[in-house]
Design a protein around this motif. Structure first.
Motif, PDB file in Angstrom:
ATOM      1  N   ASN A   1       4.765  -0.748  -1.604  1.00 10.60           N
ATOM      2  CA  ASN A   1       5.096  -0.653  -3.025  1.00 10.60           C
ATOM      3  C   ASN A   1       6.592  -0.674  -3.311  1.00 10.60           C
ATOM      4  OD1 ASN A   1       2.396  -0.526  -3.946  1.00 10.60           O
ATOM      5  ND2 ASN A   1       2.289   1.612  -3.313  1.00 10.60           N
ATOM      6  N   PHE A   2       7.418  -0.538  -2.283  1.00 10.96           N
ATOM      7  CA  PHE A   2       8.873  -0.568  -2.455  1.00 10.96           C
ATOM      8  C   PHE A   2       9.450  -1.541  -1.436  1.00 10.96           C
ATOM      9  CE2 PHE A   2       7.416   3.477  -4.116  1.00 10.96           C
ATOM     10  CZ  PHE A   2       8.058   3.536  -5.348  1.00 10.96           C
ATOM     11  N   LEU A   3      10.526  -2.242  -1.842  1.00  9.67           N
ATOM     12  CA  LEU A   3      10.924  -3.449  -1.133  1.00  9.67           C
ATOM     13  C   LEU A   3      12.311  -3.364  -0.500  1.00  9.67           C
ATOM     14  CD1 LEU A   3       9.566  -5.965  -3.787  1.00  9.67           C
ATOM     15  CD2 LEU A   3       8.349  -4.893  -1.875  1.00  9.67           C
ATOM     16  N   GLN A   4      12.649  -4.420   0.259  1.00 11.03           N
ATOM     17  CA  GLN A   4      13.810  -4.389   1.141  1.00 11.03           C
ATOM     18  C   GLN A   4      15.132  -4.259   0.408  1.00 11.03           C
ATOM     19  OE1 GLN A   4      16.197  -7.119   2.206  1.00 11.03           O
ATOM     20  NE2 GLN A   4      17.044  -5.784   3.791  1.00 11.03           N
ATOM     21  N   ARG A   5      15.242  -4.780  -0.803  1.00  9.93           N
ATOM     22  CA  ARG A   5      16.489  -4.687  -1.551  1.00  9.93           C
ATOM     23  C   ARG A   5      16.557  -3.409  -2.391  1.00  9.93           C
ATOM     24  NH1 ARG A   5      17.730  -8.277  -5.182  1.00  9.93           N
ATOM     25  NH2 ARG A   5      19.936  -8.464  -4.688  1.00  9.93           N
ATOM     26  N   GLY A   6      15.685  -2.447  -2.078  1.00  8.08           N
ATOM     27  CA  GLY A   6      15.728  -1.170  -2.771  1.00  8.08           C
ATOM     28  C   GLY A   6      15.118  -1.212  -4.153  1.00  8.08           C
TER      29      GLY A   6
ATOM     30  N   PRO B   1      11.373  -1.212  -6.652  1.00  9.04           N
ATOM     31  CA  PRO B   1       9.915  -1.088  -6.743  1.00  9.04           C
ATOM     32  C   PRO B   1       9.306  -2.477  -6.890  1.00  9.04           C
ATOM     33  CG  PRO B   1      11.050   0.326  -8.357  1.00  9.04           C
ATOM     34  CD  PRO B   1      12.066  -0.630  -7.816  1.00  9.04           C
ATOM     35  N   ALA B   2       8.139  -2.666  -6.312  1.00  9.68           N
ATOM     36  CA  ALA B   2       7.453  -3.952  -6.444  1.00  9.68           C
ATOM     37  C   ALA B   2       6.961  -4.151  -7.874  1.00  9.68           C
ATOM     38  CB  ALA B   2       6.280  -4.029  -5.474  1.00  9.68           C
ATOM     39  N   LEU B   3       6.910  -5.403  -8.286  1.00  5.10           N
ATOM     40  CA  LEU B   3       6.414  -5.763  -9.611  1.00  5.10           C
ATOM     41  C   LEU B   3       4.981  -5.279  -9.813  1.00  5.10           C
ATOM     42  CD1 LEU B   3       6.923  -7.732 -12.164  1.00  5.10           C
ATOM     43  CD2 LEU B   3       5.625  -9.382 -10.821  1.00  5.10           C
ATOM     44  N   ALA B   4       4.159  -5.447  -8.791  1.00  5.70           N
ATOM     45  CA  ALA B   4       2.773  -4.987  -8.799  1.00  5.70           C
ATOM     46  C   ALA B   4       2.503  -4.302  -7.468  1.00  5.70           C
ATOM     47  CB  ALA B   4       1.814  -6.157  -9.013  1.00  5.70           C
ATOM     48  N   GLY B   5       1.490  -3.448  -7.428  1.00  7.94           N
ATOM     49  CA  GLY B   5       1.225  -2.645  -6.247  1.00  7.94           C
ATOM     50  C   GLY B   5       0.773  -3.452  -5.038  1.00  7.94           C
ATOM     51  N   LYS B   6       0.735  -2.781  -3.909  1.00 10.24           N
ATOM     52  CA  LYS B   6       0.472  -3.485  -2.652  1.00 10.24           C
ATOM     53  C   LYS B   6      -0.944  -4.041  -2.569  1.00 10.24           C
ATOM     54  CE  LYS B   6      -0.280   0.922  -0.187  1.00 10.24           C
ATOM     55  NZ  LYS B   6       0.310   1.816   0.834  1.00 10.24           N
ATOM     56  N   ARG B   7      -1.921  -3.391  -3.208  1.00  7.76           N
ATOM     57  CA  ARG B   7      -3.274  -3.936  -3.170  1.00  7.76           C
ATOM     58  C   ARG B   7      -3.364  -5.224  -3.990  1.00  7.76           C
ATOM     59  NH1 ARG B   7      -7.502  -1.332  -1.388  1.00  7.76           N
ATOM     60  NH2 ARG B   7      -8.876  -2.144  -3.014  1.00  7.76           N
TER      61      ARG B   7
ATOM     62  N   ALA C   1       2.983   9.059   0.469  1.00  5.97           N
ATOM     63  CA  ALA C   1       3.839   9.694  -0.539  1.00  5.97           C
ATOM     64  C   ALA C   1       4.502   8.634  -1.418  1.00  5.97           C
ATOM     65  CB  ALA C   1       4.895  10.554   0.151  1.00  5.97           C
ATOM     66  N   ALA C   2       4.934   7.524  -0.816  1.00  3.30           N
ATOM     67  CA  ALA C   2       5.546   6.448  -1.597  1.00  3.30           C
ATOM     68  C   ALA C   2       4.538   5.852  -2.577  1.00  3.30           C
ATOM     69  CB  ALA C   2       6.083   5.359  -0.663  1.00  3.30           C
ATOM     70  N   SER C   3       3.281   5.707  -2.149  1.00  3.15           N
ATOM     71  CA  SER C   3       2.252   5.188  -3.047  1.00  3.15           C
ATOM     72  C   SER C   3       2.003   6.148  -4.203  1.00  3.15           C
ATOM     73  CB  SER C   3       0.945   4.950  -2.277  1.00  3.15           C
ATOM     74  OG  SER C   3       1.097   3.897  -1.349  1.00  3.15           O
ATOM     75  N   ALA C   4       2.071   7.449  -3.931  1.00  5.69           N
ATOM     76  CA  ALA C   4       1.886   8.438  -4.991  1.00  5.69           C
ATOM     77  C   ALA C   4       3.012   8.352  -6.017  1.00  5.69           C
ATOM     78  CB  ALA C   4       1.813   9.838  -4.390  1.00  5.69           C
ATOM     79  N   VAL C   5       4.246   8.222  -5.529  1.00  5.63           N
ATOM     80  CA  VAL C   5       5.388   8.075  -6.440  1.00  5.63           C
ATOM     81  C   VAL C   5       5.242   6.789  -7.254  1.00  5.63           C
ATOM     82  CG1 VAL C   5       7.886   7.717  -6.576  1.00  5.63           C
ATOM     83  CG2 VAL C   5       6.954   9.431  -5.003  1.00  5.63           C
ATOM     84  N   TYR C   6       4.838   5.715  -6.593  1.00  2.00           N
ATOM     85  CA  TYR C   6       4.690   4.433  -7.289  1.00  2.00           C
ATOM     86  C   TYR C   6       3.678   4.552  -8.436  1.00  2.00           C
ATOM     87  CZ  TYR C   6       4.196  -0.625  -7.934  1.00  2.00           C
ATOM     88  OH  TYR C   6       4.177  -1.890  -8.467  1.00  2.00           O
ATOM     89  N   ALA C   7       2.576   5.250  -8.182  1.00  2.00           N
ATOM     90  CA  ALA C   7       1.543   5.399  -9.213  1.00  2.00           C
ATOM     91  C   ALA C   7       2.060   6.129 -10.439  1.00  2.00           C
ATOM     92  CB  ALA C   7       0.333   6.128  -8.637  1.00  2.00           C
TER      93      ALA C   7
ATOM     94  N   ARG D   1      -6.516  10.021  -9.187  1.00  2.00           N
ATOM     95  CA  ARG D   1      -6.960   9.212  -8.056  1.00  2.00           C
ATOM     96  C   ARG D   1      -5.917   8.153  -7.685  1.00  2.00           C
ATOM     97  NH1 ARG D   1     -12.176   8.734  -5.885  1.00  2.00           N
ATOM     98  NH2 ARG D   1     -12.508   6.860  -4.632  1.00  2.00           N
ATOM     99  N   ASP D   2      -5.153   7.671  -8.675  1.00  2.00           N
ATOM    100  CA  ASP D   2      -4.086   6.702  -8.382  1.00  2.00           C
ATOM    101  C   ASP D   2      -3.049   7.314  -7.452  1.00  2.00           C
ATOM    102  OD1 ASP D   2      -5.144   4.701 -10.034  1.00  2.00           O
ATOM    103  OD2 ASP D   2      -4.140   5.523 -11.805  1.00  2.00           O
ATOM    104  N   ILE D   3      -2.754   8.587  -7.663  1.00  2.00           N
ATOM    105  CA  ILE D   3      -1.733   9.259  -6.872  1.00  2.00           C
ATOM    106  C   ILE D   3      -2.163   9.389  -5.410  1.00  2.00           C
ATOM    107  CG2 ILE D   3      -0.472  11.458  -6.607  1.00  2.00           C
ATOM    108  CD1 ILE D   3      -0.667  11.731  -9.665  1.00  2.00           C
TER     109      ILE D   3
END
Length: 413
Positions: A40-45, A47-53, A385-391, A400-402
């Motif tokens: 969910n978070f990318l190399q240039r620091g 957040p991704a436009l859309a989630g990893k799923r 934890a990163a997925s929880a923050v992203y949600a 449930r998203d968290i």
């Protein structure tokens, strides 16, 4: 089954990615495609436009057979460790025969010679690098120039003239260095990047644009249909679904409030404990905060940015603060030996056949289920934890998203 590995972010998956994927299959004569993808978070620091799923589904609709996750500690790191983690993950599957990456040059011979030297860090390279860093050059610029100095001294004009400062060439170099250091049997290939540069912010072609330009269009026009000419129909449908659900488009704007909360709450010592925060950056952040016109992420970056603190470095630093990524968990010795599992994000029937082969030849445990991570898998805890923050960046996150990393099975197509 001959298999090619790709290292991707797909933010979002667009026509240029589709071209690269198809050319990779053709050039390597592969029967299957394994992609190692940032979460969910990318190399240039960022957040991704859309989630990893969602991005996993884009990848599989586009032709990937098996998608595995690059842990956040590597996915958000500078080129050296991003590349090392991704190549290590592909190598650990035991089923990947070739690696194919895009580059501005499209040439691999000189790049392989450079990587063979850089992988062993000779004393002359370290000396030239240290000298250029003392002059105030950024690390990427100093590293490229130091390598150029080495090959000029060795009389290899082709390697000395190779444009390492171009971003895909740089990443390609680090992929090759990782293969060299791992002693991996994976065979590398490269394909010339066509029509749109990695960081190109404007659209100059009728069908192919960079992901950077597409995200800019989406932020300006605020409707996914804006990018329809530049993405496969499947990508557009997935993005429209995520948009309606309030799960896209995400960016730093969705996390600015949470970041500012952490910046004002933490003291300089606590900030300095985060990865990528150092050399006085923690004090500069604290000094700039009360001088901002408003609590806006872009204004924060502009205020803190200097020749030493580039935008990308600052974004990684702020991301480390947001996610709680600590320096002690990012030491080179830990990262070099840090992979403990292969987390599967999605697969199709061909990918399932690869997974069956991996039962016998994978170097690491393959995780398919949604159980709580074993205590020994610290990287998996960080990913969850990163997925929880992203949600928390969604329009209306549900509990449930968290905890999605514990509930959601791999995407199956």
């Amino acid at each position: 089954m001959r298999t090619v590995g790709l290292i991707v972010e797909y933010n979002p998956f667009h026509n240029g990615h589709l071209y690269h994927l198809r050319r990779s299959v053709a050039v390597t004569q592969a029967d299957a495609v394994v992609a190692v993808m940032s979460g969910n978070f990318l190399q240039r620091g960022e957040p991704a436009l859309a989630g990893k799923r969602a991005r996993t589904e884009m990848a599989m609709r586009g032709g990937c057979d098996l998608v595995i996750e690059l842990p956040v500690s590597y996915a958000t790191h500078a080129a050296e460790w991003f590349a090392y983690g991704a190549v290590s993950m592909l190598d650990a599957t035991g089923v990947v025969d070739a690696l194919c990456f895009g580059s501005e040059s499209g040439e691999i011979a000189a790049l392989r010679r450079i990587a063979a030297v850089a992988a062993h860090e000779p004393a002359v390279l370290k000396e030239r690098l240290a000298e250029r860093l003392r002059r105030g050059q950024s690390y990427p610029a100093a590293y490229s120039a130091a390598l150029r100095d080495c090959f000029e001294a060795a009389g290899d004009a082709e390697a000395a003239a190779f444009p390492l400062e171009q971003p895909n060439n740089t990443l390609g170099l680090h992929y090759l260095i990782a293969l060299e250091r791992l002693g991996s049997p994976i065979e590398p290939f490269t394909i010339r990047r066509e029509k749109a540069g990695y960081n190109e912010r404007t659209v100059t072609d009728g069908a192919i644009a960079s992901a950077t330009a597409l995200r800019k269009l989406l932020n300006e026009q605020r409707h996914p249909e804006t990018i329809a000419p530049y993405v496969p129909a499947s990508t557009l449908a997935i993005l429209e679904r995520e948009w309606r659900a309030g799960r896209a488009p995400l960016g730093w704007h969705a996390f600015a409030g949470k970041l500012f909360h952490m910046l004002v709450r933490a003291d300089a010592v606590e900030l300095a404990s985060c990865r990528d925060v150092g050399e006085g950056l923690e004090h500069r952040i604290k000094q700039c905060l009360p001088l901002l016109p408003s609590l806006d992420f872009e204004q924060l970056v502009d205020a803190v940015k200097t020749k030493r603190y580039t935008r990308t470095r600052l974004q990684r630093a702020f991301l480390s603060i947001l996610l709680g990524l600590r320096k002690e968990e990012a030491l080179p010795a830990l990262l070099e030996d840090g992979l403990r599992y292969i987390r599967v994000l999605g697969f199709n029937d061909k990918g399932q056949a690869l997974l069956k082969r991996m039962r016998d030849c994978a170097k690491l445990p393959v995780l398919l289920g949604a159980a709580r991570p074993p205590a020994r898998f610290r990287q998996l805890e960080l990913d969850a934890a990163a997925s929880a923050v992203y949600a928390l960046g969604y329009d209306a996150p549900a509990p449930r998203d968290i905890a999605s990393d514990f509930y959601e099975p791999p995407v199956r197509i």
